[in-house]
Enzyme design. Structure first.
Site, mmCIF file in Angstrom:
data_model
loop_
_atom_site.group_PDB
_atom_site.id
_atom_site.type_symbol
_atom_site.label_atom_id
_atom_site.label_comp_id
_atom_site.label_asym_id
_atom_site.label_seq_id
_atom_site.Cartn_x
_atom_site.Cartn_y
_atom_site.Cartn_z
ATOM 1 C CD1 TRP A 136 -2.653 1.631 0.490
ATOM 2 C CD2 TRP A 136 -1.969 1.908 2.616
ATOM 3 N NE1 TRP A 136 -3.352 2.684 1.034
ATOM 4 C CE2 TRP A 136 -2.957 2.879 2.336
ATOM 5 C CE3 TRP A 136 -1.399 1.889 3.885
ATOM 6 C CZ2 TRP A 136 -3.374 3.813 3.274
ATOM 7 C CZ3 TRP A 136 -1.821 2.816 4.821
ATOM 8 C CH2 TRP A 136 -2.792 3.764 4.516
ATOM 9 C CG ASP A 218 -2.178 -2.337 7.333
ATOM 10 O OD1 ASP A 218 -3.310 -2.228 7.848
ATOM 11 O OD2 ASP A 218 -1.777 -1.613 6.401
ATOM 12 C CE LYS A 254 -9.845 0.334 2.612
ATOM 13 N NZ LYS A 254 -9.465 1.007 1.410
HETATM 14 N N1 PLP Z 1 -3.703 -0.425 5.153
HETATM 15 C C1 PLP Z 1 -3.990 -0.851 3.931
HETATM 16 C C2 PLP Z 1 -3.269 -2.029 3.395
HETATM 17 C C3 PLP Z 1 -4.952 -0.181 3.154
HETATM 18 O O1 PLP Z 1 -5.220 -0.620 1.913
HETATM 19 C C4 PLP Z 1 -5.612 0.942 3.704
HETATM 20 C C5 PLP Z 1 -6.602 1.688 2.917
HETATM 21 O O2 PLP Z 1 -6.661 1.672 1.724
HETATM 22 C C6 PLP Z 1 -5.280 1.340 5.003
HETATM 23 C C7 PLP Z 1 -4.326 0.638 5.702
HETATM 24 C C8 PLP Z 1 -5.871 2.555 5.642
HETATM 25 O O3 PLP Z 1 -7.161 2.474 5.983
HETATM 26 P P1 PLP Z 1 -7.940 3.724 6.545
HETATM 27 O O4 PLP Z 1 -8.678 4.330 5.422
HETATM 28 O O5 PLP Z 1 -8.824 3.140 7.599
HETATM 29 O O6 PLP Z 1 -6.955 4.677 7.133
#
Ligand code: PLP
Length: 401
Positions: A136, A218, A254
């Protein structure tokens, strides 16, 4: 006084959405940003979330007082239970705590800040932080902004076989300096949609334990990979059962569809209760100077929603993704598009790493008005029964032109 400030580059995924909005082509499709869409290409407020929101509005006992610095207690404990399981021995031993955070990003950032301050010495900015290649896009920056100076990729994706590069990953674990930090995607790896199997996770855990490497999970897609909260937490629970002290950054963006409420939690699994108490006291100091105390709405929704209620809605989303995977693969095969497309159904979660190269991606965007990340990642939720023929045809043209 700000005349020397340089222009920062735009954030790729949000830029893609802005470009998509400006595009007036009638058949345009957005496969960029990682958010769920219905088969009518609309955002979805989960029915169970709507129900709980109504209860919250009607509940006269609730108010808008500040929450404690570490967050809503029932949300923090509910979140840790979602990650570790209701009957987790670590929770029973009172060595698990949570820090409510602004989304999964906030949980990662607070965790990174804590590690820089207190892990492997104090304020040790030289501890290597390993993130998967690819990962990410925000992982690098979050750890860099928390002060870490040595952020390295670990092998993950084997482009030729379109799957996990297990040998490369295990080799990196063997060679990493002791006490290095490893950011591991708990499930539904973003962007590749490829997770280790349980046997592979066991090998990863064995080396990480022996080599004294820190595990920072994560977990942004729990439920999205398999439609089951338990199954998608398997890796986390296995590591905890192996005695790891670890962090889990949880996002409820999500799986609850609460993207703009910024609901996240940092679950901390410590050695014992006394240790946990000291860790949380330091977390409190970090939160106090970051956002002081978190917002309540999303945390109330999550803590008032039973796992059994949410999973029905999560399954609806996961099943629609599976259907789109099946259909996209069949359509490409029917068109005779060169290459193998099995990876589309083998990959899991929200994303598919199509294998399209940057030139093909450019063709998709410029000529076909189908927006996807330069890496070739597509959000499967952006596909619908109405646009899938057009997308498959566009991929076919991009590959064969
Ligand atoms: N970690 C990963 C792998 C993600 O894909 C995302 C969001 O796309 C996040 C963390 C962050 O999520 P949030 O929108 O809750 O900050």
């Amino acid at each position: 006084i700000f005349s020397d400030v340089p222009q920062a580059p735009p954030v790729a995924v949000f830029k893609l959405t802005a470009d998509f909005r400006e595009d007036s082509h009638p058949q345009k499709v957005n496969l960029g940003v990682g958010a769920y869409r219905t088969d009518d290409s609309q955002p979805w407020v989960l029915p169970v979330v709507k129900k709980v929101e109504r209860l919250i509005v009607e509940d006269d006992s609730l108010n808008h007082e500040y929450l404690p610095i570490l967050g809503l207690p029932e949300f923090r404990s509910a979140s840790s239970k979602v990650a570790l399981g209701d009957d987790s021995p670590a929770i029973k031993e009172n060595r698990v705590g949570g820090v409510q955070a602004l989304g999964g990003t906030g949980a990662l950032r607070i965790g990174a800040e804590f590690l820089r301050r207190w892990y492997n010495g104090t304020n040790n900015t030289a501890t290597p932080v390993y993130v998967s290649a690819p990962t990410w896009e925000n992982h690098n920056a979050v750890f860099a902004d928390a002060g870490f100076k040595d952020i390295r990729p670990y092998h993950y994706w084997d482009a030729a076989k379109r799957g996990l590069d297990l040998a490369g990953l295990l080799d990196d674990l063997e060679k990493a300096p002791e006490h290095s930090i490893f950011v591991l995607h708990a499930c539904a790896h973003n962007p590749t949609g490829t997770d280790p199997t349980q046997e592979e996770w066991k090998k990863i855990a064995e080396i990480m334990k022996r080599r004294k490497l820190f595990v920072f999970f994560d977990s942004a897609y729990q439920g999205f990979a398999s439609g089951s909260l338990e199954k998608d937490a398997w890796a986390i629970r296995f590591f905890v059962s192996e005695g790891f002290e670890l962090f889990v950054a949880q996002s409820f963006s999500k799986n609850f569809g609460l993207y703009n409420e910024r609901v996240g939690n940092l679950t901390v699994v410590a050695q014992d209760n006394e240790n946990l108490t000291r860790i949380l006291s330091q977390m409190e100091k970090i939160v106090r100077t970051t956002w002081s105390n978190p917002p309540s709405q999303g945390a109330r929704i999550v803590s008032k929603t039973l796992n059994s209620d949410i999973i029905g809605n999560v399954k609806t989303m996961a099943d629609r993704v599976l259907l789109m995977r099946d259909q996209l693969k069949s359509k490409l095969q029917a068109l005779g598009t060169p290459g193998t497309w099995d990876h589309i159904t083998q990959q899991i979660g929200m994303f598919s790493f199509t294998g399209l190269n940057p030139k093909q991606v450019e063709y998709m965007i410029k000529e076909k008005h189908v927006y996807l990340m330069a890496s070739g990642r597509i959000n499967m939720c952006g596909l619908t029964t109405k646009n899938i023929d057009y997308v498959a045809q566009s991929i076919h043209e991009a590959v064969t032109k």
